[in-house]
Design a protein around this motif. Structure first.
Motif, PDB file in Angstrom:
ATOM      1  N   THR A 201     -29.358  -8.166  12.574  1.00 36.60           N
ATOM      2  CA  THR A 201     -30.355  -6.927  13.129  1.00 36.60           C
ATOM      3  C   THR A 201     -29.476  -5.663  13.081  1.00 36.60           C
ATOM      4  N   LEU A 202     -28.321  -5.299  13.121  1.00 40.61           N
ATOM      5  CA  LEU A 202     -27.778  -4.114  12.639  1.00 40.61           C
ATOM      6  C   LEU A 202     -27.655  -3.737  11.157  1.00 40.61           C
ATOM      7  N   GLN A 203     -27.407  -4.815  10.525  1.00 38.05           N
ATOM      8  CA  GLN A 203     -27.473  -4.932   9.081  1.00 38.05           C
ATOM      9  C   GLN A 203     -28.828  -4.190   8.613  1.00 38.05           C
ATOM     10  N   MET A 204     -29.802  -4.868   9.281  1.00 37.29           N
ATOM     11  CA  MET A 204     -31.292  -4.288   8.709  1.00 37.29           C
ATOM     12  C   MET A 204     -31.672  -2.764   9.455  1.00 37.29           C
ATOM     13  N   ALA A 205     -30.856  -2.545  10.496  1.00 32.85           N
ATOM     14  CA  ALA A 205     -31.022  -1.145  10.896  1.00 32.85           C
ATOM     15  C   ALA A 205     -30.356  -0.254   9.972  1.00 32.85           C
ATOM     16  N   PHE A 206     -29.205  -0.502   9.512  1.00 34.03           N
ATOM     17  CA  PHE A 206     -28.391   0.106   8.646  1.00 34.03           C
ATOM     18  C   PHE A 206     -29.084   0.227   7.258  1.00 34.03           C
ATOM     19  N   VAL A 207     -30.097  -0.619   6.921  1.00 36.21           N
ATOM     20  CA  VAL A 207     -30.956  -0.484   5.684  1.00 36.21           C
ATOM     21  C   VAL A 207     -31.850   0.611   5.869  1.00 36.21           C
ATOM     22  N   VAL A 208     -32.321   0.820   7.221  1.00 32.97           N
ATOM     23  CA  VAL A 208     -33.176   1.718   7.174  1.00 32.97           C
ATOM     24  C   VAL A 208     -32.466   3.182   7.292  1.00 32.97           C
TER      25      VAL A 208
ATOM     26  N   ALA B 183     -21.170  -8.777 -10.119  1.00 33.67           N
ATOM     27  CA  ALA B 183     -21.761  -7.290  -9.683  1.00 33.67           C
ATOM     28  C   ALA B 183     -22.828  -7.727  -8.665  1.00 33.67           C
ATOM     29  N   ILE B 184     -23.660  -8.601  -9.334  1.00 30.01           N
ATOM     30  CA  ILE B 184     -24.885  -9.016  -8.555  1.00 30.01           C
ATOM     31  C   ILE B 184     -24.577  -9.591  -7.147  1.00 30.01           C
ATOM     32  N   THR B 185     -23.533 -10.457  -7.328  1.00 31.17           N
ATOM     33  CA  THR B 185     -23.067 -11.228  -5.942  1.00 31.17           C
ATOM     34  C   THR B 185     -22.520  -9.956  -4.851  1.00 31.17           C
ATOM     35  N   ALA B 186     -21.969  -9.115  -5.450  1.00 29.21           N
ATOM     36  CA  ALA B 186     -21.331  -8.031  -4.495  1.00 29.21           C
ATOM     37  C   ALA B 186     -22.481  -7.074  -4.027  1.00 29.21           C
ATOM     38  N   ILE B 187     -23.523  -6.713  -4.880  1.00 27.60           N
ATOM     39  CA  ILE B 187     -24.524  -5.852  -4.369  1.00 27.60           C
ATOM     40  C   ILE B 187     -25.380  -6.537  -3.385  1.00 27.60           C
ATOM     41  N   SER B 188     -25.790  -8.084  -3.585  1.00 23.50           N
ATOM     42  CA  SER B 188     -26.389  -8.607  -2.887  1.00 23.50           C
ATOM     43  C   SER B 188     -26.125  -8.951  -1.563  1.00 23.50           C
ATOM     44  N   GLY B 189     -24.843  -8.572  -1.128  1.00 22.89           N
ATOM     45  CA  GLY B 189     -24.326  -8.756   0.142  1.00 22.89           C
ATOM     46  C   GLY B 189     -24.680  -7.479   0.996  1.00 22.89           C
ATOM     47  N   LEU B 190     -25.518  -7.710   2.260  1.00 19.56           N
ATOM     48  CA  LEU B 190     -26.139  -6.743   2.705  1.00 19.56           C
ATOM     49  C   LEU B 190     -24.853  -5.516   3.529  1.00 19.56           C
ATOM     50  N   ASN B 191     -23.709  -6.017   3.651  1.00 14.76           N
ATOM     51  CA  ASN B 191     -22.782  -5.092   4.002  1.00 14.76           C
ATOM     52  C   ASN B 191     -22.444  -4.203   2.968  1.00 14.76           C
ATOM     53  N   THR B 192     -22.037  -4.903   1.769  1.00 11.39           N
ATOM     54  CA  THR B 192     -21.654  -3.987   0.711  1.00 11.39           C
ATOM     55  C   THR B 192     -22.908  -2.791   0.511  1.00 11.39           C
ATOM     56  N   TYR B 193     -24.222  -3.473   0.465  1.00  9.59           N
ATOM     57  CA  TYR B 193     -25.339  -2.674   0.067  1.00  9.59           C
ATOM     58  C   TYR B 193     -25.366  -1.420   1.071  1.00  9.59           C
ATOM     59  N   ASN B 194     -25.398  -1.789   2.380  1.00 11.19           N
ATOM     60  CA  ASN B 194     -25.197  -0.810   3.405  1.00 11.19           C
ATOM     61  C   ASN B 194     -24.144   0.228   3.164  1.00 11.19           C
ATOM     62  N   PHE B 195     -23.018  -0.290   2.930  1.00  9.79           N
ATOM     63  CA  PHE B 195     -21.904   0.747   2.921  1.00  9.79           C
ATOM     64  C   PHE B 195     -22.110   1.709   1.808  1.00  9.79           C
ATOM     65  N   LEU B 196     -22.616   1.249   0.705  1.00  4.02           N
ATOM     66  CA  LEU B 196     -22.762   1.699  -0.320  1.00  4.02           C
ATOM     67  C   LEU B 196     -23.615   3.199  -0.136  1.00  4.02           C
ATOM     68  N   PHE B 197     -24.666   2.570   0.563  1.00  6.57           N
ATOM     69  CA  PHE B 197     -25.702   3.795   0.787  1.00  6.57           C
ATOM     70  C   PHE B 197     -25.343   4.630   2.010  1.00  6.57           C
ATOM     71  N   ILE B 198     -24.469   4.399   2.859  1.00 10.96           N
ATOM     72  CA  ILE B 198     -23.910   5.110   3.822  1.00 10.96           C
ATOM     73  C   ILE B 198     -23.099   6.085   3.302  1.00 10.96           C
ATOM     74  N   MET B 199     -22.151   5.652   2.466  1.00 11.95           N
ATOM     75  CA  MET B 199     -21.199   6.602   1.748  1.00 11.95           C
ATOM     76  C   MET B 199     -21.899   7.552   0.715  1.00 11.95           C
ATOM     77  N   LEU B 200     -22.836   6.974   0.053  1.00  9.67           N
ATOM     78  CA  LEU B 200     -23.589   7.898  -1.035  1.00  9.67           C
ATOM     79  C   LEU B 200     -24.510   8.901  -0.150  1.00  9.67           C
ATOM     80  N   GLY B 201     -24.935   8.378   0.863  1.00  4.66           N
ATOM     81  CA  GLY B 201     -25.518   9.520   1.751  1.00  4.66           C
ATOM     82  C   GLY B 201     -24.843  10.512   2.239  1.00  4.66           C
ATOM     83  N   ALA B 202     -23.601  10.084   2.760  1.00  2.00           N
ATOM     84  CA  ALA B 202     -22.354  11.351   2.984  1.00  2.00           C
ATOM     85  C   ALA B 202     -22.178  12.154   2.004  1.00  2.00           C
ATOM     86  N   LEU B 203     -22.132  11.761   0.681  1.00  2.00           N
ATOM     87  CA  LEU B 203     -21.645  12.435  -0.373  1.00  2.00           C
ATOM     88  C   LEU B 203     -22.783  13.428  -0.917  1.00  2.00           C
ATOM     89  N   LEU B 204     -23.998  13.036  -0.690  1.00  2.00           N
ATOM     90  CA  LEU B 204     -25.066  13.590  -1.219  1.00  2.00           C
ATOM     91  C   LEU B 204     -25.380  14.766  -0.183  1.00  2.00           C
TER      92      LEU B 204
END
Length: 472
Positions: free
Chosen positions: A68-75, A278-299
């Motif tokens: 649930t928290l993973q999906m919330a962080f997707v958004v 690479a595909i295994t790493a990015i397919s993990g929701l934790n990695t995906y969400n972490f990447l987006f949050i950090m990217l968002g902070a940087l942008l």
């Protein structure tokens, strides 16, 4: 003229389905609550005790809390990235390509399906944000609901045939498989599942058909309902931050902390991607969400801008936070409450199908079974762990291709997503719509997909010979 008339008939049918759904389809929370009661009554009907059923309801309520928290962080992550000035400009450029409303809907469908082959979470967020950008173009006359349904096609059509397939990933990685499954199937590499030419053929057919249906059912300019008519402001706020007023706020307006956090994140990501495919790493929701949050902070560069964007994103996660626990209860009741014969509801459903299966009917029956169960337990990898001991043992006994049995599950698993609000919730949060706004259009896709998928599973499966299990 005939072709135009035929297309208008398709669009008219989709509009009728949409109008019916808007009038009669309940809010997705009501839908989930009713589903809980249906499953609970079914568990009692097979001999489960009220105490066991109530216990499963309570125990299962928090079983999906991490997801649930993973999906919330997707958004949240997707919104934060998209509301940054650089990302907003990129999405706006992509939104300039379509020339009319129908081509815009088709464009969203293509982007969503292609993105889902890499990561289903990406397809939801990126597709939804592209819809919002397209909706800001008043010259398109695009139906906002149809475009939203097109953004969902990645989840409803092809995601499980791509690289983020939970079942295929589990079967290819023996360390992730429970011993009960590994002893039956052995290791099934990607070459026997998603990389089969039969899988590629099915994927191509489904993408083309989905695109055609999305285009044909998109309302024309006269009947299209834009975002404003749906009560939605499609703008993604890129608000300028107010000047700081206190000396203690200087870190909020300085990029220093952002840069240091991103540097730490880059070190972790380097380790993650260097130690895994690479595909295994990015397919993990934790990695995906972490990447987006950090990217968002940087942008966003400055913490104040980042925090303001997060504050605007959080309200869009309401549906996810309050409804996903009910789906956890459904799964718990189906898989833990034992009836009078000591078997669960999920076991009874699977046993019914596996007992009447033969080598020639396996694909059809297992496809139907997986789709039906997937409507009540919408969890790709988790549901596979429930199903695999039964369905794979039958496939092995019938000398049926084990890799294609996984693909049967994958293709059928996506079907109920077209009308089940479970995975739709993050997209709805981005779009600002209700499930009933999209269901009418996605239901038409289901009418086409269901017989097509079952036929392809049967026809392509008949071209494959049995391959004995490979020990880890």
């Amino acid at each position: 003229m005939a072709a135009s008339l035929q297309e208008s008939r398709y669009a008219l049918f989709a509009l009728r389905c949409s109008n019916w759904a808007e009038r009669w389809f309940p809010d997705s929370y009501i839908f989930a609550a009713v589903a809980v009661l249906v499953v609970a009554i079914s568990a009692l009907a097979i001999g489960g005790t009220p105490t066991a059923t109530a216990t499963a309801f309570g125990d299962g309520y928090w079983s999906l809390i991490i997801f649930t928290l993973q999906m919330a962080f997707v958004v949240i992550g997707g919104y934060v990235v998209a509301s940054s000035p650089p990302a907003a400009r990129l999405i706006d450029k992509l939104a300039r390509l379509p020339r009319n409303g129908r081509s815009a809907v088709a464009w969203v469908a293509v982007i969503s399906m292609v993105a889902s082959l890499l990561n289903w979470g990406l397809s939801l967020v990126f597709g939804g944000l592209l819809v919002r950008a397209l909706a800001r173009r008043t010259d398109l006359k695009m139906d906002y609901r149809a475009a939203g349904a097109a953004a969902y096609l990645g989840l409803g059509a092809v995601w499980a045939l791509g690289l983020s397939s939970s079942a295929a990933q589990l079967q290819a990685n023996p360390a992730s498989l429970p011993p009960s499954i590994l002893s039956i199937t052995g290791v099934i590499p990607f070459t026997q599942t998603i990389f089969l030419w039969q899988s590629a053929a099915m994927l191509l057919v489904l993408m083309v058909v989905s695109l055609v249906v999305a285009y044909a059912t998109a309302p024309g300019p006269q009947s299209a309902r834009d975002a404003k008519a749906c009560g939605i402001d499609p703008g993604v706020s890129v608000a300028s931050i107010t000047p700081r007023t206190r000396p203690g706020e200087w870190l909020e307006y300085s990029p220093l902390l952002t840069l240091l956090l991103v540097l730490l994140a880059a070190g972790w990501l380097y380790h993650e991607f260097s130690s895994k495919p690479a595909i295994t790493a990015i397919s993990g929701l934790n990695t995906y969400n972490f990447l987006f949050i950090m990217l968002g902070a940087l942008l966003h560069w400055r913490p104040r801008s980042f925090l303001d964007a997060v504050a605007r994103a959080v309200p869009t996660t309401t549906g996810v936070l309050i409804q996903f626990p009910l789906y956890g209860s459904i799964a718990a009741i189906m898989t833990t409450v034992k009836g009078g014969d000591g078997q669960t509801l999920a076991h009874h459903i699977s046993s019914f199908f596996v007992q009447i299966a033969s080598h020639d009917t396996y694909a059809l029956l297992m496809g139907i079974y997986s789709a039906v169960l997937g409507f009540f337990i919408p969890s790709g990898g988790g549901k596979w762990i429930i199903e695999a001991p039964y369905v794979m043992q039958v496939a092995k006994d019938l000398q049926y291709h084990l890799g294609w049995a996984v693909q049967i599950y994958n293709a059928a698993e996506a079907l109920p997503n077209l009308i089940n609000p479970f995975y739709m919730l993050p997209l709805l949060g981005v779009l600002g719509l209700k499930a009933r706004d999209l269901i009418g259009f996605s239901f038409v896709q289901l009418l086409v997909h269901a017989p097509l998928v079952l036929f392809l599973l049967w026809a392509l499966g008949s071209t494959l010979a049995y391959v004995p299990p490979v020990s880890p």
